[in-house]
Design a protein around this motif. Structure first.
Motif, PDB file in Angstrom:
ATOM      1  N   LEU A  42       0.824  -1.203   0.000  1.00  0.00           N
ATOM      2  CA  LEU A  42       0.000   0.000   0.000  1.00  0.00           C
ATOM      3  C   LEU A  42       0.862   1.258   0.000  1.00  0.00           C
ATOM      4  O   LEU A  42       1.890   1.322   0.676  1.00  0.00           O
ATOM      5  CB  LEU A  42      -0.902   0.023   1.229  1.00  0.00           C
ATOM      6  CG  LEU A  42      -2.036  -1.010   1.297  1.00  0.00           C
ATOM      7  CD1 LEU A  42      -2.591  -1.097   2.706  1.00  0.00           C
ATOM      8  CD2 LEU A  42      -3.129  -0.652   0.309  1.00  0.00           C
ATOM      9  N   THR A  43       0.386   2.261  -0.735  1.00  0.00           N
ATOM     10  CA  THR A  43       0.982   3.590  -0.708  1.00  0.00           C
ATOM     11  C   THR A  43      -0.138   4.582  -0.458  1.00  0.00           C
ATOM     12  O   THR A  43      -1.180   4.535  -1.131  1.00  0.00           O
ATOM     13  CB  THR A  43       1.666   3.929  -2.045  1.00  0.00           C
ATOM     14  OG1 THR A  43       2.681   2.968  -2.310  1.00  0.00           O
ATOM     15  CG2 THR A  43       2.287   5.315  -1.991  1.00  0.00           C
ATOM     16  N   ASN A  44       0.019   5.463   0.516  1.00  0.00           N
ATOM     17  CA  ASN A  44      -1.019   6.461   0.757  1.00  0.00           C
ATOM     18  C   ASN A  44      -0.398   7.818   1.034  1.00  0.00           C
ATOM     19  O   ASN A  44       0.737   7.939   1.515  1.00  0.00           O
ATOM     20  CB  ASN A  44      -1.949   6.055   1.904  1.00  0.00           C
ATOM     21  CG  ASN A  44      -1.282   6.105   3.254  1.00  0.00           C
ATOM     22  OD1 ASN A  44      -0.738   5.097   3.686  1.00  0.00           O
ATOM     23  ND2 ASN A  44      -1.311   7.241   3.935  1.00  0.00           N
ATOM     24  N   GLY A  45      -1.190   8.853   0.706  1.00  0.00           N
ATOM     25  CA  GLY A  45      -0.738  10.221   0.924  1.00  0.00           C
ATOM     26  C   GLY A  45      -1.447  11.176  -0.004  1.00  0.00           C
ATOM     27  O   GLY A  45      -1.810  10.832  -1.130  1.00  0.00           O
ATOM     28  N   ASN A  46      -1.712  12.378   0.500  1.00  0.00           N
ATOM     29  CA  ASN A  46      -2.301  13.456  -0.293  1.00  0.00           C
ATOM     30  C   ASN A  46      -3.616  13.023  -0.955  1.00  0.00           C
ATOM     31  O   ASN A  46      -3.847  13.265  -2.143  1.00  0.00           O
ATOM     32  CB  ASN A  46      -1.305  13.937  -1.352  1.00  0.00           C
ATOM     33  CG  ASN A  46      -1.696  15.295  -1.918  1.00  0.00           C
ATOM     34  OD1 ASN A  46      -2.336  16.100  -1.241  1.00  0.00           O
ATOM     35  ND2 ASN A  46      -1.333  15.552  -3.171  1.00  0.00           N
TER      36      ASN A  46
END
Length: 314
Positions: A42-46
């Protein structure tokens, strides 16, 4: 949470947290389906959550998924936007390899059971929750299966009724096409386009020992209805015409409308030819009997009878 109904998602927290997370889950239930050996990078941000190359075992096969959920931040100056979080936008790219066909696919009429399948799907959607996005997903894909069976159609019985023919041939053929049964297939393939909470199906092609089935149509997962036009081409008897079947209505109780004009004409022709051969055989047998009677030698005359002896007188 991903597939449950609930309040609109607010992904504002992702604007304060940028992270990359690698999750490994031995068992996972998603939309009622059980997955194992799941790997979730998972990648999360903004305002974005992205899943890059998630892998899992499902139905004995391999599933690979890339997807994303994104939520645009509302403008503080906007005055015409609806209250609550902004809608989510989502995308997915799913590939399934060599999985066992799920049992629920056999519930439709016709349905599919047994065998293994491959699937590709690319789609996008928008809504307040991931479940809402899945409900209105638009996109396209392909599916193929092997070594399974089509339920609700018995092509072996259809072939027998065509071969038997006779005066009751058309009636018996119609009964066979409406009988519950199963037809095995070696391969089955189709393409689909998702839109308006329905799948437009094209290029349906199933082949097996009993013949071939082709067609196209539409399946609505919102209304749980089918609208299919199928062409059934039995492998036997030789020269048998294709048969048309249209199914419309609830997926588990669709009404069948048959197009058998070509089959009726073929059966009628065969019956006419059969009766002509039968009449020719009877006539040939009669002529042979007459000819045999004319050629037979005359019967010999009966033996002469002796006059009775006169009694002696003394």
């Amino acid at each position: 949470a991903l597939t449950r109904e609930g309040a609109a998602w607010n992904m504002g927290w992702t604007r304060a947290l940028n992270a990359r997370i690698a999750l490994s889950v031995p068992q996972l239930t998603l939309a009622g389906e059980k997955l194992s050996q799941a790997s979730l990078p998972l990648t999360n941000g903004n305002g974005l959550i992205r899943l890059d190359g998630a892998a899992a075992r499902w139905q004995g096969g391999d599933a690979l998924l890339t997807g994303a959920l994104e939520q645009t931040e509302k403008s503080a100056l906007a005055v015409d936007e609806e209250p609550g979080p902004a809608p989510l936008s989502g995308s997915l790219d799913l590939n399934v390899k060599d999985a066992i066909l799920p049992g629920w696919l056999s519930g439709a009429s016709p349905g599919v059971k047994g065998g293994r399948f491959d699937l590709t799907l690319k789609g996008t959607g928008a809504g307040p929750t991931p479940r809402a996005i899945l409900a209105v997903l638009t996109g396209d894909g392909t599916a193929s299966a092997r070594g399974g069976g089509i339920t609700g159609l018995d092509m072996a019985l259809v072939s027998r009724r065509l071969a038997e023919g006779g005066p009751k041939g058309p009636t018996q053929l119609r009964a066979a096409l409406r009988a519950n049964g199963e037809t095995g297939f070696d391969t089955l393939s189709l393409s689909f386009i998702l839109a308006d909470q329905a799948a437009a199906l094209s290029g349906i092609d199933a082949t097996g020992p009993q013949g071939r089935i082709g067609g196209a149509g539409r399946w609505s997962w919102k209304n749980r209805t089918l609208d299919l036009s199928l062409t059934v081409s039995p492998a036997s008897p030789a020269g048998a015409p294709a048969l048309g079947i249209k199914l419309a209505g609830p997926e588990k109780a669709a009404v069948r409308t048959l197009d058998l004009a070509a089959a009726d004409a073929w059966l009628s022709k065969r019956e006419t030819e059969r009766l002509a051969r039968q009449a020719e055989a009877v006539e040939a047998a009669s002529q042979a009997a007459k000819a045999k009677g004319r050629q037979a030698p005359p019967a010999p005359p009966p033996p002469a009878q002796k006059a009775p002896a006169k009694p002696e007188t003394k």
